[in-house]
Each structure stands twice: as structure tokens, then as C-alpha cells.
Design a protein around this motif. Structure first.
Motif, short mmCIF file in Angstrom:
data_model
loop_
_atom_site.label_atom_id
_atom_site.label_comp_id
_atom_site.label_asym_id
_atom_site.label_seq_id
_atom_site.Cartn_x
_atom_site.Cartn_y
_atom_site.Cartn_z
N THR A 84 3.25 5.46 -5.43
CA THR A 84 2.51 5.12 -4.22
C THR A 84 2.28 3.61 -4.14
OG1 THR A 84 1.42 7.28 -4.21
CG2 THR A 84 0.36 5.52 -2.94
N ALA A 85 1.93 3.01 -5.27
CA ALA A 85 1.71 1.55 -5.31
C ALA A 85 3.00 0.82 -4.98
CB ALA A 85 1.18 1.14 -6.68
N GLN A 86 4.14 1.28 -5.51
CA GLN A 86 5.41 0.66 -5.21
C GLN A 86 5.77 0.80 -3.74
OE1 GLN A 86 8.22 2.50 -7.86
NE2 GLN A 86 7.63 1.27 -9.63
N ASP A 87 5.53 2.00 -3.19
CA ASP A 87 5.80 2.22 -1.77
C ASP A 87 4.94 1.31 -0.91
OD1 ASP A 87 7.67 4.13 -2.37
OD2 ASP A 87 6.37 5.85 -1.94
N ASN A 88 3.67 1.15 -1.27
CA ASN A 88 2.77 0.29 -0.52
C ASN A 88 3.21 -1.17 -0.58
OD1 ASN A 88 1.21 2.45 0.26
ND2 ASN A 88 -0.30 2.16 -1.36
N GLU A 89 3.66 -1.61 -1.77
CA GLU A 89 4.14 -2.98 -1.91
C GLU A 89 5.42 -3.19 -1.11
OE1 GLU A 89 4.55 -4.06 -6.02
OE2 GLU A 89 2.48 -3.56 -6.47
N SER A 90 6.29 -2.20 -1.08
CA SER A 90 7.54 -2.30 -0.33
C SER A 90 7.25 -2.38 1.17
CB SER A 90 8.45 -1.11 -0.60
OG SER A 90 8.84 -1.09 -1.95
N GLY A 91 6.26 -1.63 1.63
CA GLY A 91 5.90 -1.63 3.05
C GLY A 91 5.31 -2.96 3.48
N ARG A 92 4.56 -3.60 2.61
CA ARG A 92 3.95 -4.89 2.92
C ARG A 92 4.98 -6.00 2.96
NH1 ARG A 92 -0.44 -4.15 -1.49
NH2 ARG A 92 -1.63 -2.49 -0.54
N ALA A 93 6.00 -5.90 2.08
CA ALA A 93 7.01 -6.95 2.00
C ALA A 93 7.90 -6.93 3.23
CB ALA A 93 7.86 -6.79 0.74
#
Length: 94
Positions: A84-93
Motif C-alpha cells: 500500500t505504501a509503495q502504491d501510494n508513493e507511485s501515485g504521488r510521483a
């Protein structure tokens, strides 16, 4: 140096060996037997390497200091949290 040996094979194996020579896979039954011994030797060498690799992994695991029972539900929660943290970081980038 070459050493002459006598090898006794069960008939089905001997028939396979003769068939391989007749099919042109080997020049002679001696060539086929040498190939078989090379393959056997290689299999033993690979087994020894795998045993050594497993011993190193075992030693590394013991040296890590982590031991005991595992809580698989906790492991799943941690993995989901990381994803989930990785997905959130990918969405922000993006």
C-alpha cells in the motif's frame, strides 16, 4: 592413461546403449559409457555445490539471530502495508 573395465548392465540398459550407438549418437558403447560417467560426475559435483549453498544459507539464517514461530497473519499485514505504501508513493510521483 586409459583403464579397461568390465561393466555389467541389465538387458534393458544394454539395449538402450546399443540403440544409441546404432542411431549414431555415440561412436561406440565405450563413448556412451564415458558420457554416462561424465554426467554422473557432474551430477555429484552439482549436488555437492547445492549442499554447500544450503549449509551457507543455514549458517546465515542462524547468524541472523531471528528465530521462533512465525505469525503468518502478521507477515501478511506487514506485506500489505508495504505494498500500500509503495502504491501510494507511485501515485504521488505520477
Amino acid at each position: 592413461m586409459i583403464e579397461r573395465m568390465t561393466v555389467v548392465l541389465p538387458e534393458p540398459m544394454a539395449a538402450q546403449l546399443r540403440a544409441a550407438v546404432e542411431a549414431g549418437e555415440y561412436a561406440s558403447t565405450s563413448d556412451a559409457m564415458r558420457d554416462a560417467v561424465r554426467l554422473w560426475s557432474e551430477r555429484h559435483r552439482l549436488r555437492d555445490l547445492e549442499t554447500e549453498r544450503l549449509q551457507q544459507a543455514w549458517d546465515a539464517g542462524k547468524a541472523s539471530g531471528r528465530h521462533g514461530t512465525l505469525d503468518f497473519e502478521e507477515l501478511r499485514r506487514e506485506a500489505r502495508s508495504r505494498l500500500t505504501a509503495q502504491d501510494n508513493e507511485s501515485g504521488r510521483a505520477g
